[in-house]
Motif scaffolding. Structure first.
Motif: not given
Ligand code: ADP
Ligand code: MG
Length: 344
Positions: A236-264
């Motif tokens: 987001y805007l020039g930075r990595v805001v969240e990173t992790g294994t597939d499972e962590e990102i798709y099932d346990h995202a903690t960053h609101p931006y990732t959560q918003a992207l996932l909701s789509a």
């Protein structure tokens, strides 16, 4: 911080690329900077695929060009097998470039329309003549076409005689010519019809096994990288805001931006589809020439608090959320990531 057990093939730390922002035609003066990439950290392990995801303008292509040494960083390190690429020049730089190849986004504009397919795929041998003796290049080009699923008899045809998917295969064959260790694919399927996207992704997966490749696979959408990525980095805007294994990102995202992207993204299971609420982000992405204080996502964050304007969140979570060894299983640049963590 938990250190990976084996040295990653690529280690990126504090990567920055600022472009000068100028005003005036006659007397150009610098009035600021476009912070295209503004402190990016990630690791790439041998043989893995790191998916890099984020909205248009967040700096993905700039990261790609920096990784392939097509541009020099303003600051930060890109360590390839321990060596800082940004400090190299001459033969040492050329050797690294050979090993980190790019596949471009748009196969319609990235292939020279006046060159035959054979000349396009064989062009890397002109730049790196040591990679193949002259007498052997024609044969190698035909072999490369075959490897990406194109008829080797087509060497003398021109790009316009091929479909979008076939053109991206030509781009991939060119990327493979020098037998690189890493391929940076900048939205390789974004310009293709959905029906063709899966074919190209499948091809890339097969080639990864066959040639023992590591991928940085860029997309603007989390659903595209889901299948191919071992780990994901959300920008987001020039930075990595969240990173992790597939499972962590798709099932346990903690960053609101990732959560918003996932909701789509449509959830694969019906249960997940019910659980998941659509989060619609309001407002525009701020300009990279005028980045908000504190957390740069806070102006669009539906969970922002007062602290977010004051503190810049680091890309890290408390030690207890880390898996043992290996690259960090999950890092989130949100001050309140810990509260939001759902149990595994
Ligand atoms: P993405 O690939 O995620 O869409 P880019 O890396 O292309 O993002 O761009 C990130 C930001 O940097 C954008 O605001 C873009 O306008 C700016 N930018 C990219 N390249 C240049 C350049 N050569 N000069 C000035 N600004 C640039
Ligand atoms: Mg781009």
């Amino acid at each position: 911080m938990a250190e990976p057990r084996s040295e990653p093939i690529l280690r990126v730390r504090g990567l920055v690329k600022h472009y000068p922002l100028t005003r005036g035609v006659l007397f150009r003066r610098q009035v600021g900077a476009v912070r295209a990439v503004d402190g990016v950290d990630f690791d790439l392990a041998g043989g893995e695929t790191l998916g890099v995801v984020g909205e248009s303008g967040c700096g993905k292509s700039t990261v790609a060009r920096l990784l392939c040494s097509l541009e020099r960083p303003t600051a930060g390190e890109i360590r390839y097998r321990g060596e800082d690429v940004a400090t190299l020049s001459g033969r040492a730089l050329k050797a690294v470039r050979r090993n980190i190849q790019m596949v471009f986004q748009d196969p319609y504009t990235s292939l020279n329309p006046r060159m035959t397919v054979g000349d396009i795929v064989g062009e890397p041998f002109e730049i790196h003549p040591e990679a193949a003796p002259k007498g052997d290049r024609r044969r190698r080009v035909r072999e490369l076409l075959d490897v990406v699923g194109l008829n080797p008899e087509y060497v003398n045809r021109y790009p316009h005689q091929f479909s979008g998917g076939q053109r991206q295969r030509i781009g991939i064959a060119r990327g493979l010519a020098l037998r690189p260790e890493i391929i940076v694919a900048d939205e390789p399927v974004s310009a293709l019809d959905v029906s063709v996207q899966a074919q190209v992704i499948n091809l890339m997966e097969r080639l990864q096994d066959e040639f023992d490749l590591s991928y940085v696979f860029i997309a603007h959408d989390l659903s595209v990288v889901r299948h191919i990525s071992d780990r994901v980095a959300v920008m987001y805007l020039g930075r990595v805001v969240e990173t992790g294994t597939d499972e962590e990102i798709y099932d346990h995202a903690t960053h609101p931006y990732t959560q918003a992207l996932l909701s789509a993204v449509p959830a694969p299971d019906p249960e997940g589809r019910e659980r998941r609420e659509r989060i619609v982000l309001t407002g525009d992405v701020p300009s990279p020439a005028d980045v908000p204080s504190g957390c740069r996502f806070r102006t669009r964050c539906f969970k922002a608090r007062e602290r977010c304007a004051r503190e810049v969140p680091a890309l890290a979570v408390p030690e207890r959320f880390r898996g043992a060894g290996g690259p960090a299983a999950h890092d989130s640049a949100c001050l309140f990531a810990e509260e939001r963590r759902t149990p595994a």
